[in-house]
Design a protein around this motif. Structure first.
Motif, PDB file in Angstrom:
ATOM      1  N   GLY A   1       0.743  -1.220  -0.091  1.00 41.14           N
ATOM      2  CA  GLY A   1      -0.097   0.006  -0.108  1.00 41.14           C
ATOM      3  C   GLY A   1       0.981   1.411   0.004  1.00 41.14           C
ATOM      4  O   GLY A   1       1.991   1.127   0.167  1.00 41.14           O
ATOM      5  N   ILE A   2       0.322   2.478  -0.093  1.00 39.74           N
ATOM      6  CA  ILE A   2       1.119   3.646  -0.342  1.00 39.74           C
ATOM      7  C   ILE A   2       1.207   4.150   1.362  1.00 39.74           C
ATOM      8  O   ILE A   2       0.628   3.661   2.223  1.00 39.74           O
ATOM      9  CB  ILE A   2       0.359   4.940  -1.171  1.00 39.74           C
ATOM     10  N   SER A   3       2.209   4.955   1.430  1.00 39.97           N
ATOM     11  CA  SER A   3       2.699   5.668   2.834  1.00 39.97           C
ATOM     12  C   SER A   3       1.088   6.127   3.362  1.00 39.97           C
ATOM     13  O   SER A   3       0.361   7.017   2.692  1.00 39.97           O
ATOM     14  CB  SER A   3       3.376   6.733   2.624  1.00 39.97           C
ATOM     15  N   GLY A   4       0.649   6.145   4.358  1.00 37.09           N
ATOM     16  CA  GLY A   4      -0.259   6.516   5.157  1.00 37.09           C
ATOM     17  C   GLY A   4      -1.670   5.353   5.107  1.00 37.09           C
ATOM     18  O   GLY A   4      -2.779   5.935   5.654  1.00 37.09           O
ATOM     19  N   ALA A   5      -1.533   4.463   4.334  1.00 43.30           N
ATOM     20  CA  ALA A   5      -2.511   3.587   4.335  1.00 43.30           C
ATOM     21  C   ALA A   5      -2.916   2.729   5.451  1.00 43.30           C
ATOM     22  O   ALA A   5      -3.884   1.799   5.743  1.00 43.30           O
ATOM     23  CB  ALA A   5      -2.161   2.338   3.280  1.00 43.30           C
ATOM     24  N   GLY A   6      -1.966   2.817   6.612  1.00 46.79           N
ATOM     25  CA  GLY A   6      -2.095   2.067   8.014  1.00 46.79           C
ATOM     26  C   GLY A   6      -1.638   0.708   7.942  1.00 46.79           C
ATOM     27  O   GLY A   6      -1.996  -0.140   8.773  1.00 46.79           O
TER      28      GLY A   6
END
Length: 373
Positions: free
Chosen positions: A215-220
């Motif tokens: 996932g991308i950064s910030g996806a948890g």
């Protein structure tokens, strides 16, 4: 007396501690490793790679080893997290001598301007695509991750994180439905690491085998990894309120044993998710389009202006969203470009096709002008 390889692998497999079995060791891996066992090498699962060295889980515990002997020029053949490797039993430093053939490999293009692939994880059974509900869903990005996951040979799973930020059940249901339409044949789960909702279901899904968290950064992802691990192993940083993006909490790919069984590879947030020879994966993501295409009048229909195009008919009838068709075309074009950079024959075919279409266009234009050029 020399034992046959089958007997050697069976006795070798049985002698290994449960710790290695917890990382995915089985009789099939033991059979592959038998020649290296005969040389006195130890098997180990690569749990981390950095700067020409790697950490491996072995029967001696975690071992630090040098990868100089397995560092080819081809970036797809470098050792990576998830590999099963043959490492020296003694020495300082120890060296990895080889790694076993991969069952699956998650590969992306390093850049849209280059033709090299980058291997992110090996021998993965489940590809967990983490998508944050803190921001508007980017269905095109989900499709891109899914194409890479299917191409890798792993089973994709979409996890919608931060579900507690969507308290309305109806709104949450609509979001799940949108993703399910985007991901045919893929399980979609909603989880909240804050409340614990859904994490038990996810833990049960990944309990058997190896999972990679994408996932991308910030996806948890790191928060989700901590929830699955049952402790704060991965650092967590807050995301920006304006766009839901975060900094790279995870900077390396780490393979971690889960308390409920299975192992998890956590990865850094991916800013770019370029396809790398993933035509089959794209076809799997857009399986309904390929089903419609089977009814097109022409087998090489481009689904643009050809007569008898069943795909365009499905769009006109509302059975197929226009967005899906545009995303399908985009990913196929991108994949064709990256493959063409490394395939001279395909480049020649693309040039011939372009010239033929250009000539056809000029001929049609001349016909409309009454034969005048």
């Amino acid at each position: 007396m020399t034992l046959p390889s089958s007997s050697l692998s069976s006795s070798f497999s049985a002698s290994l501690p449960r710790a290695l079995a917890a990382y995915g060791w089985d009789d099939a891996w033991a059979a592959e490793f038998a020649p290296y066992a005969a040389e006195g090498l130890l098997p180990g699962r690569v749990v981390r790679v950095d700067r020409g060295q790697c950490d491996l889980m072995t029967e001696d515990g975690v071992v630090r080893a040098d990868t100089a002997f397995v560092t080819p020029h081809d970036p797809l053949r470098v050792i990576c997290t998830g590999d099963w490797a043959a490492v020296e039993a003694t020495g300082s430093p120890r060296y990895v001598k080889a790694y076993l053939p991969r069952r699956t490999a998650f590969v992306r293009s390093t850049s849209s301007q280059r033709s090299e692939g980058q291997i992110l994880a090996a021998n993965v059974d489940h590809a967990i695509i983490a998508v944050s509900l803190a921001v508007e869903l980017d269905l095109g990005r989900i499709e891109r991750f899914l194409a890479l996951a299917w191409e890798s040979g792993a089973q994709p799973l979409v996890v919608l994180t931060k579900a507690d930020l969507v308290p309305d059940p109806d709104a949450l249901g609509h979001l799940v439905q949108d993703v399910e339409t985007t991901a045919p044949g893929v399980q979609v789960l909603t989880v909240s690491s804050h409340t614990g909702e859904g994490t038990d279901v996810l833990a049960a899904v990944v309990a058997g085998g190896t999972s990679v968290l994408l996932g991308i950064s910030g996806a948890g992802k790191s928060t989700l990894a901590n929830a699955l691990l049952g402790e704060d192993v991965m650092d967590v940083q807050a995301t920006r309120d304006v766009d839901g993006k975060g900094r790279h909490t995870t900077t390396t790919r780490n393979l971690l044993a889960l308390p409920g069984g299975g192992v998890l590879i956590d990865t850094p947030g991916l800013r770019g998710v370029g396809l790398f020879d993933a035509e089959a994966g794209v076809g799997q993501v857009f399986s309904e389009i390929e089903d419609y295409a089977a009814d097109c009048r022409f087998h090489d229909c481009a689904h643009e202006a050809e007569p008898g195009c069943a795909v365009r008919a499905a769009v006109a009838d509302g059975a197929l969203p226009e967005r899906r068709l545009e995303s399908y075309r985009k990913l196929l074009r991108e994949n064709q470009r990256i493959v063409a950079k490394t395939d001279a024959r395909l480049r020649a075919e693309i040039r011939r096709d372009w010239r033929a279409k250009s000539a056809e266009g000029r001929a049609n234009h001349a016909a409309k002008r009454g034969g005048r050029p």
